[in-house]
Design a protein around this motif. Structure first.
Motif, PDB file in Angstrom:
ATOM      1  N   GLN A  91      -5.790  60.714  32.691  1.00 53.72           N
ATOM      2  CA  GLN A  91      -4.442  60.603  33.259  1.00 53.72           C
ATOM      3  C   GLN A  91      -4.403  59.579  34.387  1.00 53.72           C
ATOM      4  O   GLN A  91      -3.426  58.834  34.533  1.00 53.72           O
ATOM      5  N   LEU A  92      -5.473  59.525  35.181  1.00 61.45           N
ATOM      6  CA  LEU A  92      -5.519  58.573  36.282  1.00 61.45           C
ATOM      7  C   LEU A  92      -5.524  57.128  35.771  1.00 61.45           C
ATOM      8  O   LEU A  92      -4.825  56.257  36.313  1.00 61.45           O
ATOM      9  N   ARG A  98      -2.641  54.432  36.536  1.00 59.59           N
ATOM     10  CA  ARG A  98      -2.925  53.120  37.126  1.00 59.59           C
ATOM     11  C   ARG A  98      -2.285  51.998  36.315  1.00 59.59           C
ATOM     12  O   ARG A  98      -1.693  51.069  36.870  1.00 59.59           O
ATOM     13  N   ARG A  99      -2.431  52.096  34.987  1.00 57.76           N
ATOM     14  CA  ARG A  99      -1.833  51.067  34.140  1.00 57.76           C
ATOM     15  C   ARG A  99      -0.315  51.037  34.308  1.00 57.76           C
ATOM     16  O   ARG A  99       0.291  49.974  34.489  1.00 57.76           O
ATOM     17  N   VAL A 100       0.289  52.236  34.264  1.00 58.68           N
ATOM     18  CA  VAL A 100       1.741  52.313  34.426  1.00 58.68           C
ATOM     19  C   VAL A 100       2.154  51.816  35.805  1.00 58.68           C
ATOM     20  O   VAL A 100       3.171  51.126  35.966  1.00 58.68           O
ATOM     21  N   HIS A 101       1.349  52.124  36.803  1.00 52.45           N
ATOM     22  CA  HIS A 101       1.670  51.707  38.166  1.00 52.45           C
ATOM     23  C   HIS A 101       1.621  50.183  38.301  1.00 52.45           C
ATOM     24  O   HIS A 101       2.489  49.577  38.957  1.00 52.45           O
ATOM     25  N   LYS A 114       4.658  45.141  38.877  1.00 50.54           N
ATOM     26  CA  LYS A 114       5.090  43.810  38.437  1.00 50.54           C
ATOM     27  C   LYS A 114       6.594  43.773  38.206  1.00 50.54           C
ATOM     28  O   LYS A 114       7.291  42.848  38.641  1.00 50.54           O
ATOM     29  N   PHE A 115       7.102  44.794  37.520  1.00 52.10           N
ATOM     30  CA  PHE A 115       8.537  44.841  37.237  1.00 52.10           C
ATOM     31  C   PHE A 115       9.348  44.927  38.536  1.00 52.10           C
ATOM     32  O   PHE A 115      10.346  44.218  38.721  1.00 52.10           O
ATOM     33  N   LEU A 116       8.883  45.769  39.435  1.00 50.55           N
ATOM     34  CA  LEU A 116       9.588  45.935  40.709  1.00 50.55           C
ATOM     35  C   LEU A 116       9.517  44.667  41.551  1.00 50.55           C
ATOM     36  O   LEU A 116      10.476  44.320  42.252  1.00 50.55           O
TER      37      LEU A 116
END
Length: 310
Positions: A183-184, A188-191, A196-198
């Protein structure tokens, strides 16, 4: 102790009289004792009997003393009796004290005996209590040994249960740890993707805000210039209005002063008229000035008319 013949005779007479009185008293007591036959008067009868014996005893010693006075003119028997009585009294006191001490000793011995008996009873109770305690101690020791065995067995079973539960918990924790690691990584990947998107969105918003801010600054600058122009025009109008106000105020002040001056002149004229009228009245009433001549003329005319009539 020797006495003179006269002293001996006098004392003998007195003793004889006492002997007669004691004899009468003894006879009276004998009669009274014989009358006391009721059982309720036993104590009184005993008291009277003792009193009669005392009278007889005294009468006997008085008789001896009387004989001694007549024969020897001496009181040695009386002194001997007094000494004997003192010896008896001392002996009685000693016997009384001895009896009192004996009673106290008996009471002390009785108390000690009772205390000893109580101590023996306490010792017997304590001995029985010690036996009971020993018996209870033996029972308690056997119970404690049995309880200790049970507790050791229970502890051993609990230890085995704890070891099994610990192994199961470790396995479960390992599974959870592996799941958390996966899950971590995913987080991390999603974060990173979210960052980048933000970041792109923030840059776009920043550009938009800068443009909006620049446009707003220009509009506010234009509004500020308009306000400054209006302020200048308003200041000019205010200066002109102040000038006109001062002129109008000056005109009003002059008009007020003129009005007050006219009012004062009118008041002075009315006051002067009143003063003149008052003064004229005074002159007329008193006949002063021109009014005096007119009064004299009137009087002269009246006199002439009177003479003509005559």
């Amino acid at each position: 102790m020797s006495l003179s013949r006269i002293q001996s005779l006098r004392l003998a007479a007195v003793l004889e009289d006492c002997s007669d009185q004691l004899d009468i008293l003894g006879h009276t007591l004998t009669v009274q004792i014989s009358k006391e036959r009721d059982d309720a008067a036993t104590q009184e009868k005993a008291r009277l009997t003792k009193l009669r014996r005392d009278c007889q005893y005294i009468l006997q010693h008085v008789s001896w003393l009387h004989v001694e006075l007549e024969e020897r003119q001496s009181l040695s028997s009386l002194l001997q009796v007094v000494e004997e009585e003192e010896q008896k009294k001392k002996a009685e006191d000693m016997r009384r004290e001895a009896r009192s001490e004996l009673v106290q000793i008996k009471e002390t011995l009785q108390r000690q005996k009772e205390q000893l008996q109580q101590k023996n009873e306490k010792l017997e109770d304590m001995s029985q209590l010690a036996k009971d305690l020993c018996h209870q101690l033996n029972e308690l020791t056997s119970k404690m040994a049995h309880k200790k065995k049970l507790e050791e067995r229970n502890i051993e079973l609990q230890l085995q249960q704890t070891q099994w539960e610990s192994s199961q918990a470790e396995k479960l924790l390992d599974d959870k740890l592996e799941l958390l690691q996966r899950q971590l990584k995913e987080e991390r990947r999603v974060h990173e993707e979210s960052d980048k998107f933000l970041q792109n969105q923030r840059e776009q918003q920043l550009q938009q805000w800068q443009q909006c801010t620049k446009q707003m600054l220009q509009e506010k600058e234009q509004q500020l210039n308009n306000v400054r122009c209006k302020r200048t025009v308003n200041l000019d109008r205010l200066v002109e209005m102040k000038r006109k106000f001062r002129e109008m105020e000056q005109v009003v002040m002059e008009d007020r002063e003129e009005h007050e001056r006219l009012l004062q002149q009118q008041a002075e004229a009315r006051a002067a008229t009143k003063v003149q009228a008052w003064w004229r009245g005074c002159m007329v009433r008193r006949g002063l000035g021109s009014f005096k001549k007119a009064e004299e003329k009137k009087k002269g005319k009246k006199k002439k008319e009177g003479k003509k009539k005559k």
